[in-house]
Design a protein around this motif. Structure first.
Motif, PDB file in Angstrom:
ATOM      1  N   ARG A   1       0.863  -1.186   0.000  1.00  0.00           N
ATOM      2  CA  ARG A   1       0.000   0.000   0.000  1.00  0.00           C
ATOM      3  C   ARG A   1       0.901   1.238   0.000  1.00  0.00           C
ATOM      4  N   VAL A   2       0.303   2.396   0.087  1.00  0.00           N
ATOM      5  CA  VAL A   2       1.076   3.637   0.119  1.00  0.00           C
ATOM      6  C   VAL A   2       1.618   3.839   1.532  1.00  0.00           C
ATOM      7  N   GLY A   3       2.923   4.047   1.624  1.00  0.00           N
ATOM      8  CA  GLY A   3       3.550   4.328   2.911  1.00  0.00           C
ATOM      9  C   GLY A   3       3.610   5.824   3.148  1.00  0.00           C
ATOM     10  N   CYS A   4       3.456   6.222   4.381  1.00  0.00           N
ATOM     11  CA  CYS A   4       3.472   7.645   4.734  1.00  0.00           C
ATOM     12  C   CYS A   4       4.473   7.855   5.861  1.00  0.00           C
ATOM     13  N   LEU A   5       5.485   8.654   5.599  1.00  0.00           N
ATOM     14  CA  LEU A   5       6.453   9.021   6.630  1.00  0.00           C
ATOM     15  C   LEU A   5       6.103  10.413   7.120  1.00  0.00           C
ATOM     16  N   ARG A   6       5.924  10.538   8.413  1.00  0.00           N
ATOM     17  CA  ARG A   6       5.546  11.835   8.977  1.00  0.00           C
ATOM     18  C   ARG A   6       6.658  12.385   9.854  1.00  0.00           C
ATOM     19  N   GLY A   7       6.838  13.685   9.760  1.00  0.00           N
ATOM     20  CA  GLY A   7       7.770  14.378  10.630  1.00  0.00           C
ATOM     21  C   GLY A   7       7.042  14.909  11.851  1.00  0.00           C
ATOM     22  N   ASP A   8       7.791  15.384  12.801  1.00  0.00           N
ATOM     23  CA  ASP A   8       7.237  15.963  14.020  1.00  0.00           C
ATOM     24  C   ASP A   8       7.687  17.416  14.090  1.00  0.00           C
ATOM     25  N   GLN A   9       6.729  18.341  14.032  1.00  0.00           N
ATOM     26  CA  GLN A   9       7.031  19.769  13.982  1.00  0.00           C
ATOM     27  C   GLN A   9       7.885  20.212  15.169  1.00  0.00           C
ATOM     28  N   GLN A  10       7.561  19.761  16.365  1.00  0.00           N
ATOM     29  CA  GLN A  10       8.309  20.182  17.560  1.00  0.00           C
ATOM     30  C   GLN A  10       9.741  19.640  17.531  1.00  0.00           C
ATOM     31  N   SER A  11       9.903  18.384  17.179  1.00  0.00           N
ATOM     32  CA  SER A  11      11.248  17.802  17.086  1.00  0.00           C
ATOM     33  C   SER A  11      12.076  18.499  16.017  1.00  0.00           C
ATOM     34  N   THR A  12      11.447  18.787  14.882  1.00  0.00           N
ATOM     35  CA  THR A  12      12.126  19.488  13.801  1.00  0.00           C
ATOM     36  C   THR A  12      12.586  20.865  14.270  1.00  0.00           C
ATOM     37  N   HIS A  13      11.723  21.580  14.944  1.00  0.00           N
ATOM     38  CA  HIS A  13      12.040  22.919  15.459  1.00  0.00           C
ATOM     39  C   HIS A  13      13.201  22.853  16.456  1.00  0.00           C
ATOM     40  N   ASN A  14      13.148  21.897  17.386  1.00  0.00           N
ATOM     41  CA  ASN A  14      14.214  21.755  18.388  1.00  0.00           C
ATOM     42  C   ASN A  14      15.549  21.400  17.741  1.00  0.00           C
ATOM     43  N   CYS A  15      15.532  20.489  16.796  1.00  0.00           N
ATOM     44  CA  CYS A  15      16.761  20.070  16.100  1.00  0.00           C
ATOM     45  C   CYS A  15      17.371  21.247  15.351  1.00  0.00           C
ATOM     46  N   TYR A  16      16.545  22.007  14.658  1.00  0.00           N
ATOM     47  CA  TYR A  16      17.020  23.154  13.886  1.00  0.00           C
ATOM     48  C   TYR A  16      17.644  24.206  14.808  1.00  0.00           C
ATOM     49  N   ASN A  17      16.981  24.524  15.902  1.00  0.00           N
ATOM     50  CA  ASN A  17      17.515  25.517  16.848  1.00  0.00           C
ATOM     51  C   ASN A  17      18.816  25.042  17.482  1.00  0.00           C
ATOM     52  N   LEU A  18      18.908  23.765  17.806  1.00  0.00           N
ATOM     53  CA  LEU A  18      20.138  23.212  18.370  1.00  0.00           C
ATOM     54  C   LEU A  18      21.296  23.329  17.383  1.00  0.00           C
ATOM     55  N   ALA A  19      21.031  23.005  16.118  1.00  0.00           N
ATOM     56  CA  ALA A  19      22.066  23.102  15.091  1.00  0.00           C
ATOM     57  C   ALA A  19      22.506  24.544  14.884  1.00  0.00           C
ATOM     58  N   LEU A  20      21.561  25.481  14.905  1.00  0.00           N
ATOM     59  CA  LEU A  20      21.916  26.895  14.751  1.00  0.00           C
ATOM     60  C   LEU A  20      22.764  27.390  15.912  1.00  0.00           C
ATOM     61  N   SER A  21      22.403  27.015  17.137  1.00  0.00           N
ATOM     62  CA  SER A  21      23.169  27.469  18.297  1.00  0.00           C
ATOM     63  C   SER A  21      24.565  26.848  18.296  1.00  0.00           C
ATOM     64  N   LYS A  22      24.682  25.595  17.851  1.00  0.00           N
ATOM     65  CA  LYS A  22      25.986  24.946  17.765  1.00  0.00           C
ATOM     66  C   LYS A  22      26.862  25.636  16.724  1.00  0.00           C
ATOM     67  N   ALA A  23      26.291  25.945  15.566  1.00  0.00           N
ATOM     68  CA  ALA A  23      27.046  26.619  14.503  1.00  0.00           C
ATOM     69  C   ALA A  23      27.481  28.010  14.956  1.00  0.00           C
ATOM     70  N   LYS A  24      26.605  28.706  15.678  1.00  0.00           N
ATOM     71  CA  LYS A  24      26.932  30.050  16.180  1.00  0.00           C
ATOM     72  C   LYS A  24      28.078  29.968  17.190  1.00  0.00           C
ATOM     73  N   LYS A  25      28.023  28.956  18.065  1.00  0.00           N
ATOM     74  CA  LYS A  25      29.073  28.771  19.073  1.00  0.00           C
ATOM     75  C   LYS A  25      30.412  28.458  18.411  1.00  0.00           C
ATOM     76  N   GLU A  26      30.398  27.581  17.394  1.00  0.00           N
ATOM     77  CA  GLU A  26      31.632  27.234  16.676  1.00  0.00           C
ATOM     78  C   GLU A  26      32.205  28.450  15.961  1.00  0.00           C
ATOM     79  N   LYS A  27      31.337  29.280  15.393  1.00  0.00           N
ATOM     80  CA  LYS A  27      31.783  30.489  14.695  1.00  0.00           C
ATOM     81  C   LYS A  27      32.419  31.464  15.683  1.00  0.00           C
ATOM     82  N   MET A  28      31.827  31.602  16.868  1.00  0.00           N
ATOM     83  CA  MET A  28      32.374  32.501  17.888  1.00  0.00           C
ATOM     84  C   MET A  28      33.725  31.991  18.383  1.00  0.00           C
ATOM     85  N   LEU A  29      33.864  30.672  18.572  1.00  0.00           N
ATOM     86  CA  LEU A  29      35.138  30.102  19.004  1.00  0.00           C
ATOM     87  C   LEU A  29      36.227  30.309  17.956  1.00  0.00           C
TER      88      LEU A  29
END
Length: 113
Positions: free
Chosen positions: A73-101
């Motif tokens: 049948r048709v498979g459906c993969l779903r994302g989670d908006q909250q998890s996506t938001h948290n992951c994105y913010n974590l990656a941005l803060s990590k990149a900002k910290k590395e840039k500052m260092l």
């Protein structure tokens, strides 16, 4: 690659690996090419248009959903908006910290001279 990092990124290499999308009984496996790059990113991997085409996938960014036809049948993969938001913010803060260092290490005078 262009568009994700506000500049062109030269790939480090390419690798072809089996990619399984979904869970049984609506899983699909195919061989997919992956481009290796060395940049901080919120993503572990990105699926490009050729792989989406090979999967016969239909995407909905608004619904965080990827639909793929399978034998059963048709498979459906779903994302989670909250998890996506948290992951994105974590990656941005990590990149900002590395840039500052990196910036602060360039500003320090050479103590050996």
């Amino acid at each position: 690659m262009y568009g994700f990092f506000c500049q062109g990124i030269a790939p480090k290499g390419y690798i072809r690996l089996p990619l399984t999308v979904g869970e049984n009984p609506t899983a699909r496996t195919l061989m997919a090419w992956f481009v290796l790059i060395n940049v901080p990113s919120a993503f572990n991997s990105m699926i490009g248009r050729p792989t989406l085409y090979d999967l016969k996938a239909v995407t909905s960014i608004y619904h965080l959903c990827l639909k793929i036809p399978t034998r059963h049948r048709v498979g459906c993969l779903r994302g989670d908006q909250q998890s996506t938001h948290n992951c994105y913010n974590l990656a941005l803060s990590k990149a900002k910290k590395e840039k500052m260092l990196a910036k602060s290490s360039k500003e320090e005078p050479d103590k050996g001279q």
